[in-house]
Design a protein around this motif. Sequence first.
Motif, PDB file in Angstrom:
ATOM      1  N   ILE A  67       0.873  -1.172   0.000  1.00 23.27           N
ATOM      2  CA  ILE A  67       0.000   0.000   0.000  1.00 23.27           C
ATOM      3  C   ILE A  67       0.911   1.222   0.000  1.00 23.27           C
ATOM      4  O   ILE A  67       1.821   1.321   0.820  1.00 23.27           O
ATOM      5  CB  ILE A  67      -0.932  -0.006   1.227  1.00 23.27           C
ATOM      6  CG1 ILE A  67      -1.895  -1.193   1.134  1.00 23.27           C
ATOM      7  CG2 ILE A  67      -1.690   1.312   1.335  1.00 23.27           C
ATOM      8  CD1 ILE A  67      -2.755  -1.396   2.356  1.00 23.27           C
ATOM      9  N   THR A  68       0.680   2.129  -0.926  1.00 26.81           N
ATOM     10  CA  THR A  68       1.529   3.306  -1.070  1.00 26.81           C
ATOM     11  C   THR A  68       1.151   4.362  -0.042  1.00 26.81           C
ATOM     12  O   THR A  68      -0.025   4.677   0.136  1.00 26.81           O
ATOM     13  CB  THR A  68       1.381   3.898  -2.483  1.00 26.81           C
ATOM     14  OG1 THR A  68       1.719   2.893  -3.435  1.00 26.81           O
ATOM     15  CG2 THR A  68       2.278   5.112  -2.675  1.00 26.81           C
ATOM     16  N   LEU A  69       2.162   4.919   0.638  1.00 25.97           N
ATOM     17  CA  LEU A  69       1.962   6.037   1.562  1.00 25.97           C
ATOM     18  C   LEU A  69       2.402   7.297   0.847  1.00 25.97           C
ATOM     19  O   LEU A  69       3.574   7.469   0.530  1.00 25.97           O
ATOM     20  CB  LEU A  69       2.774   5.846   2.850  1.00 25.97           C
ATOM     21  CG  LEU A  69       2.504   4.579   3.654  1.00 25.97           C
ATOM     22  CD1 LEU A  69       3.366   4.570   4.917  1.00 25.97           C
ATOM     23  CD2 LEU A  69       1.042   4.438   3.999  1.00 25.97           C
ATOM     24  N   LYS A  70       1.453   8.173   0.581  1.00 23.89           N
ATOM     25  CA  LYS A  70       1.724   9.415  -0.150  1.00 23.89           C
ATOM     26  C   LYS A  70       1.732  10.578   0.840  1.00 23.89           C
ATOM     27  O   LYS A  70       0.924  10.614   1.759  1.00 23.89           O
ATOM     28  CB  LYS A  70       0.611   9.612  -1.192  1.00 23.89           C
ATOM     29  CG  LYS A  70       0.764  10.797  -2.086  1.00 23.89           C
ATOM     30  CD  LYS A  70      -0.375  10.792  -3.093  1.00 23.89           C
ATOM     31  CE  LYS A  70      -0.370  12.058  -3.929  1.00 23.89           C
ATOM     32  NZ  LYS A  70      -1.514  12.102  -4.835  1.00 23.89           N
ATOM     33  N   ASN A  71       2.628  11.530   0.648  1.00 23.01           N
ATOM     34  CA  ASN A  71       2.745  12.710   1.500  1.00 23.01           C
ATOM     35  C   ASN A  71       2.957  12.329   2.964  1.00 23.01           C
ATOM     36  O   ASN A  71       2.350  12.918   3.866  1.00 23.01           O
ATOM     37  CB  ASN A  71       1.514  13.613   1.368  1.00 23.01           C
ATOM     38  CG  ASN A  71       1.342  14.130  -0.038  1.00 23.01           C
ATOM     39  OD1 ASN A  71       2.283  14.635  -0.636  1.00 23.01           O
ATOM     40  ND2 ASN A  71       0.149  13.996  -0.588  1.00 23.01           N
ATOM     41  N   CYS A  72       3.828  11.378   3.197  1.00 17.54           N
ATOM     42  CA  CYS A  72       4.105  10.879   4.542  1.00 17.54           C
ATOM     43  C   CYS A  72       5.113  11.810   5.228  1.00 17.54           C
ATOM     44  O   CYS A  72       6.187  12.085   4.698  1.00 17.54           O
ATOM     45  CB  CYS A  72       4.654   9.456   4.462  1.00 17.54           C
ATOM     46  SG  CYS A  72       4.827   8.667   6.052  1.00 17.54           S
ATOM     47  N   ALA A  73       4.770  12.282   6.432  1.00 19.83           N
ATOM     48  CA  ALA A  73       5.641  13.175   7.187  1.00 19.83           C
ATOM     49  C   ALA A  73       6.926  12.461   7.599  1.00 19.83           C
ATOM     50  O   ALA A  73       6.931  11.247   7.820  1.00 19.83           O
ATOM     51  CB  ALA A  73       4.913  13.678   8.427  1.00 19.83           C
ATOM     52  N   GLY A  74       7.981  13.222   7.711  1.00 16.46           N
ATOM     53  CA  GLY A  74       9.287  12.665   8.075  1.00 16.46           C
ATOM     54  C   GLY A  74       9.280  11.933   9.410  1.00 16.46           C
ATOM     55  O   GLY A  74       9.895  10.881   9.556  1.00 16.46           O
ATOM     56  N   TYR A  75       8.579  12.478  10.396  1.00 15.48           N
ATOM     57  CA  TYR A  75       8.575  11.845  11.715  1.00 15.48           C
ATOM     58  C   TYR A  75       7.864  10.490  11.692  1.00 15.48           C
ATOM     59  O   TYR A  75       8.176   9.594  12.473  1.00 15.48           O
ATOM     60  CB  TYR A  75       7.974  12.761  12.781  1.00 15.48           C
ATOM     61  CG  TYR A  75       6.472  12.807  12.849  1.00 15.48           C
ATOM     62  CD1 TYR A  75       5.760  11.974  13.709  1.00 15.48           C
ATOM     63  CD2 TYR A  75       5.738  13.692  12.043  1.00 15.48           C
ATOM     64  CE1 TYR A  75       4.386  12.020  13.777  1.00 15.48           C
ATOM     65  CE2 TYR A  75       4.363  13.743  12.112  1.00 15.48           C
ATOM     66  CZ  TYR A  75       3.694  12.905  12.974  1.00 15.48           C
ATOM     67  OH  TYR A  75       2.327  12.962  13.039  1.00 15.48           O
ATOM     68  N   VAL A  76       6.957  10.305  10.773  1.00 14.45           N
ATOM     69  CA  VAL A  76       6.284   9.006  10.638  1.00 14.45           C
ATOM     70  C   VAL A  76       7.216   8.015   9.973  1.00 14.45           C
ATOM     71  O   VAL A  76       7.307   6.864  10.366  1.00 14.45           O
ATOM     72  CB  VAL A  76       4.969   9.161   9.832  1.00 14.45           C
ATOM     73  CG1 VAL A  76       4.340   7.802   9.551  1.00 14.45           C
ATOM     74  CG2 VAL A  76       3.992  10.067  10.565  1.00 14.45           C
ATOM     75  N   ARG A  77       7.954   8.464   8.971  1.00 20.78           N
ATOM     76  CA  ARG A  77       8.911   7.595   8.263  1.00 20.78           C
ATOM     77  C   ARG A  77      10.008   7.083   9.188  1.00 20.78           C
ATOM     78  O   ARG A  77      10.472   5.976   9.035  1.00 20.78           O
ATOM     79  CB  ARG A  77       9.564   8.342   7.100  1.00 20.78           C
ATOM     80  CG  ARG A  77       8.665   8.516   5.947  1.00 20.78           C
ATOM     81  CD  ARG A  77       9.004   7.501   4.894  1.00 20.78           C
ATOM     82  NE  ARG A  77       8.066   7.662   3.803  1.00 20.78           N
ATOM     83  CZ  ARG A  77       7.400   6.662   3.272  1.00 20.78           C
ATOM     84  NH1 ARG A  77       7.570   5.452   3.725  1.00 20.78           N
ATOM     85  NH2 ARG A  77       6.564   6.858   2.305  1.00 20.78           N
ATOM     86  N   GLU A  78      10.452   7.921  10.129  1.00 21.27           N
ATOM     87  CA  GLU A  78      11.529   7.526  11.028  1.00 21.27           C
ATOM     88  C   GLU A  78      11.041   6.438  11.933  1.00 21.27           C
ATOM     89  O   GLU A  78      11.677   5.541  12.331  1.00 21.27           O
ATOM     90  CB  GLU A  78      12.001   8.714  11.851  1.00 21.27           C
ATOM     91  CG  GLU A  78      12.787   9.691  11.028  1.00 21.27           C
ATOM     92  CD  GLU A  78      13.269  10.869  11.855  1.00 21.27           C
ATOM     93  OE1 GLU A  78      13.345  10.757  13.086  1.00 21.27           O
ATOM     94  OE2 GLU A  78      13.567  11.906  11.250  1.00 21.27           O
TER      95      GLU A  78
END
Length: 78
Positions: A67-78
């Motif tokens: 499932i593609t995550l679009k416009n994902c904030a940096g703090y969520v990616r970390e």
Amino acid sequence: MLRIQRSANGEVVFTLSGRMDEEDIGQLETLIRSETNGRRIVLDLKDLILVGRDAIGFLERCEADSITLKNCAGYVRE
């Protein structure tokens, strides 16, 4: 409170806005499972303000399930 808006145009996009916590995960899982037509699913996180720890784990599992995550904030990616 989480608001989920669905749109489809070759792919299914769920636009999430507001706050996402443990209570919202079940609802979103149900919506994703209901998409049985084989189209690509995208979660647009542009308007997501706050994400709890459980929600971050859920988003990780979504991405692992293609499932593609679009416009994902940096703090969520970390």
